[in-house]
Design a protein around this motif. Structure first.
Motif, mmCIF file in Angstrom:
data_model
loop_
_atom_site.group_PDB
_atom_site.id
_atom_site.type_symbol
_atom_site.label_atom_id
_atom_site.label_comp_id
_atom_site.label_asym_id
_atom_site.label_seq_id
_atom_site.Cartn_x
_atom_site.Cartn_y
_atom_site.Cartn_z
ATOM 1 N N LYS A 255 0.832 -1.207 0.000
ATOM 2 C CA LYS A 255 0.000 0.000 0.000
ATOM 3 C C LYS A 255 0.866 1.258 0.000
ATOM 4 C CE LYS A 255 -4.049 -1.709 2.339
ATOM 5 N NZ LYS A 255 -4.389 -2.052 3.719
ATOM 6 N N SER A 256 1.989 1.203 0.724
ATOM 7 C CA SER A 256 2.835 2.399 0.761
ATOM 8 C C SER A 256 3.545 2.586 -0.588
ATOM 9 C CB SER A 256 3.816 2.346 1.936
ATOM 10 O OG SER A 256 4.841 1.429 1.680
ATOM 11 N N VAL A 257 3.872 1.483 -1.255
ATOM 12 C CA VAL A 257 4.439 1.593 -2.604
ATOM 13 C C VAL A 257 3.397 2.188 -3.558
ATOM 14 C CG1 VAL A 257 5.288 0.281 -4.596
ATOM 15 C CG2 VAL A 257 6.098 -0.291 -2.299
ATOM 16 N N ARG A 258 2.155 1.718 -3.422
ATOM 17 C CA ARG A 258 1.089 2.247 -4.263
ATOM 18 C C ARG A 258 0.902 3.749 -4.049
ATOM 19 N NH1 ARG A 258 -3.845 3.846 -5.454
ATOM 20 N NH2 ARG A 258 -5.210 2.623 -6.811
ATOM 21 N N ALA A 259 1.004 4.182 -2.783
ATOM 22 C CA ALA A 259 0.858 5.610 -2.484
ATOM 23 C C ALA A 259 1.989 6.418 -3.133
ATOM 24 C CB ALA A 259 0.836 5.825 -0.970
ATOM 25 N N LEU A 260 3.190 5.862 -3.144
ATOM 26 C CA LEU A 260 4.312 6.561 -3.793
ATOM 27 C C LEU A 260 4.070 6.666 -5.305
ATOM 28 C CD1 LEU A 260 7.429 4.981 -1.999
ATOM 29 C CD2 LEU A 260 6.345 7.197 -1.558
ATOM 30 N N ILE A 261 3.497 5.624 -5.881
ATOM 31 C CA ILE A 261 3.206 5.659 -7.321
ATOM 32 C C ILE A 261 2.123 6.709 -7.590
ATOM 33 C CG2 ILE A 261 2.351 4.363 -9.314
ATOM 34 C CD1 ILE A 261 3.438 1.817 -8.013
ATOM 35 N N GLU A 262 1.068 6.691 -6.765
ATOM 36 C CA GLU A 262 -0.036 7.632 -6.965
ATOM 37 C C GLU A 262 0.467 9.076 -6.869
ATOM 38 O OE1 GLU A 262 -3.485 6.888 -4.534
ATOM 39 O OE2 GLU A 262 -4.742 7.615 -6.181
ATOM 40 N N ALA A 263 1.421 9.301 -5.941
ATOM 41 C CA ALA A 263 1.989 10.649 -5.775
ATOM 42 C C ALA A 263 3.073 10.933 -6.809
ATOM 43 C CB ALA A 263 2.550 10.793 -4.364
ATOM 44 N N ARG A 264 3.349 9.961 -7.692
ATOM 45 C CA ARG A 264 4.418 10.075 -8.685
ATOM 46 C C ARG A 264 5.735 10.500 -8.013
ATOM 47 N NH1 ARG A 264 0.149 8.289 -10.759
ATOM 48 N NH2 ARG A 264 -0.395 8.563 -12.968
ATOM 49 N N ASP A 265 6.005 9.878 -6.849
ATOM 50 C CA ASP A 265 7.211 10.225 -6.090
ATOM 51 C C ASP A 265 8.380 9.348 -6.543
ATOM 52 O OD1 ASP A 265 9.192 10.809 -4.275
ATOM 53 O OD2 ASP A 265 7.839 10.869 -2.539
ATOM 54 N N GLY A 266 8.961 9.742 -7.661
ATOM 55 C CA GLY A 266 10.040 8.957 -8.258
ATOM 56 C C GLY A 266 11.242 8.803 -7.345
ATOM 57 N N GLN A 267 11.548 9.855 -6.601
ATOM 58 C CA GLN A 267 12.744 9.777 -5.749
ATOM 59 C C GLN A 267 12.574 8.727 -4.648
ATOM 60 O OE1 GLN A 267 14.159 13.541 -4.199
ATOM 61 N NE2 GLN A 267 15.605 12.508 -2.826
ATOM 62 N N ALA A 268 11.419 8.748 -3.997
ATOM 63 C CA ALA A 268 11.184 7.778 -2.917
ATOM 64 C C ALA A 268 11.138 6.352 -3.467
ATOM 65 C CB ALA A 268 9.890 8.110 -2.179
ATOM 66 N N LEU A 269 10.557 6.175 -4.662
ATOM 67 C CA LEU A 269 10.536 4.844 -5.275
ATOM 68 C C LEU A 269 11.956 4.369 -5.569
ATOM 69 C CD1 LEU A 269 7.525 5.290 -7.732
ATOM 70 C CD2 LEU A 269 7.628 3.626 -5.852
ATOM 71 N N GLU A 270 12.742 5.250 -6.169
ATOM 72 C CA GLU A 270 14.115 4.868 -6.504
ATOM 73 C C GLU A 270 14.900 4.506 -5.238
ATOM 74 O OE1 GLU A 270 16.142 7.689 -8.976
ATOM 75 O OE2 GLU A 270 18.033 6.552 -8.925
ATOM 76 N N GLU A 271 14.684 5.271 -4.161
ATOM 77 C CA GLU A 271 15.392 4.987 -2.905
ATOM 78 C C GLU A 271 14.964 3.642 -2.317
ATOM 79 O OE1 GLU A 271 16.043 9.707 -1.769
ATOM 80 O OE2 GLU A 271 14.665 8.484 -0.567
ATOM 81 N N LEU A 272 13.677 3.356 -2.388
ATOM 82 C CA LEU A 272 13.186 2.058 -1.880
ATOM 83 C C LEU A 272 13.805 0.914 -2.687
ATOM 84 C CD1 LEU A 272 9.558 1.276 -0.808
ATOM 85 C CD2 LEU A 272 10.802 -0.339 -2.220
#
Lengths: 290, 290
Positions: A255-272
């Motif tokens: 769910k937290s990954v989905r929230a990062l995608i919904e927010a288009r938070d590329g930096q947080a996704l890349e860090e994860l």
């Protein structure tokens, strides 16, 4: 030297254990017990066992060591069958993927003689099954966890340890509750994920086109979805509480990954992704080994 | 015969494409373009490229074919850079894992000359990166998806097809929207799961003990968590809507598995595992191949 080893469930795990001990001169005679006659005959032909047992009770009567390598759901029945015939000098051990439930079954079945049961778990599974999958060296440099009971005699634990070391395993002792918690996370959860992903994709109208074009990523991510359904049914039920906890935790993570995608938070996704990649690299480089 | 091939991003995918085309006598000269000088020098030493380009614009001026093998997030910038210098006879293709976003970037960047862009996706990824990972034969018998545009000239599509066939790939054409939907399911979702599982376990207090005892199941289930974080950030964002849909569907599936565990419904669990196992077996036996 074990004069008479009885292996209950002569598959990948039990069969490879017998093969290694024979090759290392640690056992004289091996009797195989199991539900499938054809598999036992294969084991006999391959030299994994020396004879097919005529039932657990009669084989156990002359045994020095009994290895229970059956699905964990079968353990209560096996202990009940063993209780009235188990020689007082015989050690019983197992290779079950869960430990608290097998220990509970042993206490119930063996009663005051539970001290003869030394619980174990070799970390060397595969998605292959049956005697045909057994091979020497399966346990070389693999972890082998013992979760000894307070009632165990030190000499019996040492005997089981020595046999696994003869197979090349790295033996470690652990509390049974911690064992079940750790393996819920690193083994049982990944198996459930792999089964669930594969079943989800296969159940959809596009399944045919999916599998026409799917590549090595899906193949490896679902290798363990080729594992034995009955064995994994038993493990799942045996470690149910820990597994529900794991499914909840992973559900939250997704769910937290989905929230990062919904927010288009590329930096947080890349860090994860980078944290995952680094942890895996550290693990495979042996950073966590003792 | 391609006189001058320009490869943007000389890694596993772009490098292996160049190697195969050189080995098959399909190209005369290969220029490599990329952000990392050291990687381009490696590519030069390994004979993957014949020269390091002095910027995309100058290399493109004499190109017959340009292969964009960069992370999909870099595509808009590359098309913008190409637009003013692209020779009218030059074909541009790509190896991006998502297609609708790359096509949109091409339309925006190339405008009326978008007909020169033939979108492609080779299904031959790995968790290895860089020119050092490139190898001949990577594409042998692997699927290669083209998602041609209505504007494409048939001859250009055929040229790109022929080059991939020379690499040994099995070429198929597909609608770009269907492509993105299919690969969200069979590739992007498994990557997210693998990253999420690995990151979840690594973030816990027990991480050290987890990775000391984790076995081959977790290792294979997380192989793709070793993939390139930036590349997968781009893919995730490029296919965001399809991926959120996939995460929701898998979340529902995991909830239904959890409910079966809570109900201790061993039979339904075993049946679900068996369906997964059978589907995987059918897939790997080639039941879904054309």
């Amino acid at each position: 030297m074990i004069k008479h080893l009885v292996v209950v469930g002569v598959g990948l795990i039990g069969g490879s254990f017998a093969l290694d001990l024979k090759n290392q001169g640690q056992v004289q005679r091996v009797t195989g017990i199991g539900r499938g006659r054809a598999n036992l005959e294969t084991a006999l032909k391959l030299g994994i066992i020396d004879e097919i047992g005529d039932g657990l009770a009669s084989a156990a009567a002359s045994a020095d060591l009994i290895m229970l390598a059956a699905p964990v759901g079968a353990m209560p029945g096996l202990f009940a069958e063993l209780a009235p015939v188990l020689p007082t000098t015989c050690i019983v051990t197992d290779a079950g993927s869960t430990k608290q439930d097998v220990i509970a079954a042993a206490r119930l079945g063996l009663g005051a003689r539970v001290h003869q049961f030394v619980p174990g778990h070799p970390i060397a599974g595969a998605e292959t099954n049956g005697a045909i999958a057994a091979r020497p060296g399966l346990y070389a440099d693999k972890p082998l966890i013992l979760t000894p009971l307070p009632e165990n005699r030190a000499a019996d634990v040492e005997t089981v340890e020595a046999l696994w070391r003869a197979c090349g395993a790295r033996v470690a002792c652990m509390d049974a509750a911690l064992h079940d918690q750790v393996f819920a996370a690193v083994s049982h959860l990944p198996h459930l994920l792999s089964f669930a992903l594969m079943e989800e994709l296969a159940s959809r109208p596009l399944a045919e086109i999916y599998f026409r074009y799917a590549g090595a990523g899906l193949r490896d991510a679902t290798r363990i979805a080729g594992s034995h359904p009955e064995m994994w049914r038993d493990i799942t039920l045996a470690n149910a509480d820990a597994l529900m906890h794991e499914l909840d935790a992973l559900g939250d993570k997704l769910k937290s990954v989905r929230a990062l995608i919904e927010a288009r938070d590329g930096q947080a996704l890349e860090e994860l992704f980078a944290r995952a990649r680094e942890a895996r690299s550290n693990w495979l480089q042996g950073k966590y080994n003792e």
